[in-house]
Structures are given as structure tokens and as C-alpha cells.
Design a protein around this motif. Structure first.
Motif, PDB file in Angstrom:
ATOM      1  N   VAL A   1      -3.130  -0.248  -7.130  1.00  0.00           N
ATOM      2  CA  VAL A   1      -4.576  -0.365  -7.339  1.00  0.00           C
ATOM      3  C   VAL A   1      -4.972  -1.816  -7.601  1.00  0.00           C
ATOM      4  CG1 VAL A   1      -4.902   1.992  -8.157  1.00  0.00           C
ATOM      5  CG2 VAL A   1      -4.283   0.225  -9.784  1.00  0.00           C
TER       6      VAL A   1
ATOM      7  N   THR B   1     -13.760  -0.159  -2.137  1.00  0.00           N
ATOM      8  CA  THR B   1     -12.905   1.029  -2.191  1.00  0.00           C
ATOM      9  C   THR B   1     -13.469   2.082  -3.135  1.00  0.00           C
ATOM     10  OG1 THR B   1     -10.995  -0.389  -1.815  1.00  0.00           O
ATOM     11  CG2 THR B   1     -10.549   1.812  -2.632  1.00  0.00           C
ATOM     12  N   ALA B   2     -14.044   1.630  -4.251  1.00  0.00           N
ATOM     13  CA  ALA B   2     -14.500   2.555  -5.292  1.00  0.00           C
ATOM     14  C   ALA B   2     -15.697   3.393  -4.845  1.00  0.00           C
ATOM     15  CB  ALA B   2     -14.858   1.780  -6.561  1.00  0.00           C
TER      16      ALA B   2
ATOM     17  N   GLU C   1      -5.393  -4.375  -5.477  1.00  0.00           N
ATOM     18  CA  GLU C   1      -6.337  -4.952  -4.526  1.00  0.00           C
ATOM     19  C   GLU C   1      -7.626  -4.152  -4.381  1.00  0.00           C
ATOM     20  OE1 GLU C   1      -5.779  -7.874  -3.058  1.00  0.00           O
ATOM     21  OE2 GLU C   1      -3.853  -8.029  -4.086  1.00  0.00           O
ATOM     22  N   THR C   2      -7.784  -3.085  -5.144  1.00  0.00           N
ATOM     23  CA  THR C   2      -8.984  -2.268  -4.986  1.00  0.00           C
ATOM     24  C   THR C   2     -10.193  -2.936  -5.606  1.00  0.00           C
ATOM     25  OG1 THR C   2      -8.419  -1.060  -6.997  1.00  0.00           O
ATOM     26  CG2 THR C   2      -7.715  -0.097  -4.915  1.00  0.00           C
TER      27      THR C   2
ATOM     28  N   TRP D   1       0.833  -1.205   0.000  1.00  0.00           N
ATOM     29  CA  TRP D   1       0.000   0.000   0.000  1.00  0.00           C
ATOM     30  C   TRP D   1       0.868   1.255   0.000  1.00  0.00           C
ATOM     31  CZ3 TRP D   1      -0.582   4.070   3.411  1.00  0.00           C
ATOM     32  CH2 TRP D   1      -1.656   4.917   3.154  1.00  0.00           C
TER      33      TRP D   1
ATOM     34  N   ALA E   1      -7.511   5.119  -0.975  1.00  0.00           N
ATOM     35  CA  ALA E   1      -7.938   4.070  -1.901  1.00  0.00           C
ATOM     36  C   ALA E   1      -6.776   3.286  -2.483  1.00  0.00           C
ATOM     37  CB  ALA E   1      -8.762   4.688  -3.034  1.00  0.00           C
ATOM     38  N   ALA E   2      -5.704   3.970  -2.858  1.00  0.00           N
ATOM     39  CA  ALA E   2      -4.636   3.297  -3.616  1.00  0.00           C
ATOM     40  C   ALA E   2      -3.256   3.430  -3.002  1.00  0.00           C
ATOM     41  CB  ALA E   2      -4.593   3.851  -5.038  1.00  0.00           C
TER      42      ALA E   2
ATOM     43  N   LEU F   1     -14.688   6.287  -2.551  1.00  0.00           N
ATOM     44  CA  LEU F   1     -13.891   7.224  -3.349  1.00  0.00           C
ATOM     45  C   LEU F   1     -14.787   8.028  -4.293  1.00  0.00           C
ATOM     46  CD1 LEU F   1     -11.105   8.300  -4.155  1.00  0.00           C
ATOM     47  CD2 LEU F   1     -10.951   6.414  -5.791  1.00  0.00           C
TER      48      LEU F   1
END
Length: 197
Positions: free
Chosen positions: A50, A57-58, A52-53, A45, A117-118, A61
Motif C-alpha cells: 500500500v 486508488t482510494a 504507492e497508493t 504489486w 488497489a494494493a 476503491l
């Protein structure tokens, strides 16, 4: 801590570097005391990835962007006047302190949402603006241009990171660092020799 005779300049950058170093010291301590699996996930991380997103997570965000992006676009109208300098911007009727504070607050919240998130995908923020200015032409680059270039850069880096080495999914931050560091050094070298970035 940075506010003395207005908010800006070298003092602001140095305070940011100091706070960032202190925060990284805390992160390093937490990684040393964590389990091996947690430390490995944290390291990925911290590199910026990105891979594992997902929707978990999306959705947060997208919610943050739905609120913050319109605010950023609205506040960005003050940027051309701020670029003229504090005195000129004040003469043009812009409340410089409030405008700069609001822009910084929205920028920090947008960066916080993206990093949550990323992870901190390196060099994207530093490269996107100058690259967008070069692509759009003199005086035509804007916040949407820089955002689009940044998104394209992360997407390109993720595709390269996933396909560069067979059966190994590298974090996107490895690729953006490999691209961004030389580009930033080139920009600095051109600015020192009087060239336009």
C-alpha cells in the motif's frame, strides 16, 4: 467448472487453484517480456503493497466498497443457515444455490477491488476470520469483525514494513506473509489434534 451436484467442496478449491496457477503463468510470461522497471513495479504489486497508493486508488476503491459492502452485509444473513448444511438450509427456506452464488460473486468483486488497489496481500483473508472468531468469542464473530481485523492487520503490516529497515520501504505483503504463514500452520496443527482454532 466446479459445479457438479452443487457448488462447494474440494472440487471448487481445486478448480480455483488450477485457474490461479494458469493466471500466474501468464503473469510470469508478461514479467519476463516487460522492461526492467515495469517488472520491478509489478513484483512489488504482486507481493502486496500500500506504499504507492493515493487518492487515485482510494476513490475507485471507496466507490466499489460503497456498493459492495452493504450487499455483502445483506447477503451475510444467510451464512448461519448455510453453516448448518445444504439440506437444513433448504428446509429452513433458503435457496442454497442462489445464496451461495450471490455470496461468492460479491466476495470475488470485493477481493478484486482490494487486489486492484494494493495487490494480493498474502494471508490476510485466511487469518482474519479465525483471528476475529478468537477475539470476539464463540458464536459472536461476524463479517464486520473479520473486516476490521483484516484492515488492522494490513495497517500494522504496513507500519512495520515501513519502519523495520531504515530507508527501505518493504511491501506490506512481506510482513503479512511472515505473520500469516506460521499462524495458519498453527491453526492447521490445532485442527488436526482436535483443538479449537
Amino acid at each position: 467448472m466446479a459445479r457438479r451436484d452443487g457448488l462447494g467442496g474440494t472440487r471448487f478449491v481445486l478448480v480455483g487453484v488450477g485457474i490461479g496457477s494458469a493466471a500466474m503463468a501468464v503473469v510470469s510470461y508478461l514479467m519476463i517480456t516487460a522492461s526492467l522497471t515495469t517488472a520491478q513495479q509489478t513484483l512489488i504489486w504482486l507481493t502486496g503493497s500500500v506504499t504507492e497508493t493515493g487518492w487515485s486508488t482510494a476513490v475507485p476503491l471507496a466507490t466499489a466498497c460503497a456498493v459492495l459492502v452493504p450487499a455483502a452485509l445483506l447477503l451475510a444473513r444467510a451464512l448461519p443457515r448455510l453453516e448448518l448444511g445444504d439440506d437444513t438450509a433448504t428446509a429452513l427456506g433458503l435457496p442454497v444455490g442462489r445464496a451461495r452464488g450471490a455470496l461468492l460473486a460479491v466476495a470475488v468483486l470485493l477481493v478484486a477491488a482490494a487486489v486492484a488497489a494494493a495487490g494480493p496481500v498474502s494471508f490476510v483473508a485466511l487469518v482474519s476470520g479465525p483471528l476475529a472468531a478468537r477475539l470476539a468469542g464463540p458464536g459472536r464473530a461476524s463479517l464486520p469483525h473479520a473486516a476490521g481485523v483484516g484492515a488492522a492487520l494490513v495497517l500494522f503490516a504496513d507500519v512495520v514494513a515501513r519502519t523495520l529497515i531504515a530507508e527501505v520501504a518493504l511491501p506490506a505483503g512481506v510482513v503479512t506473509g511472515a505473520i500469516g504463514a506460521p499462524y495458519l500452520l498453527w491453526l492447521l496443527a490445532r485442527s488436526r489434534t482436535g483443538g479449537t482454532p
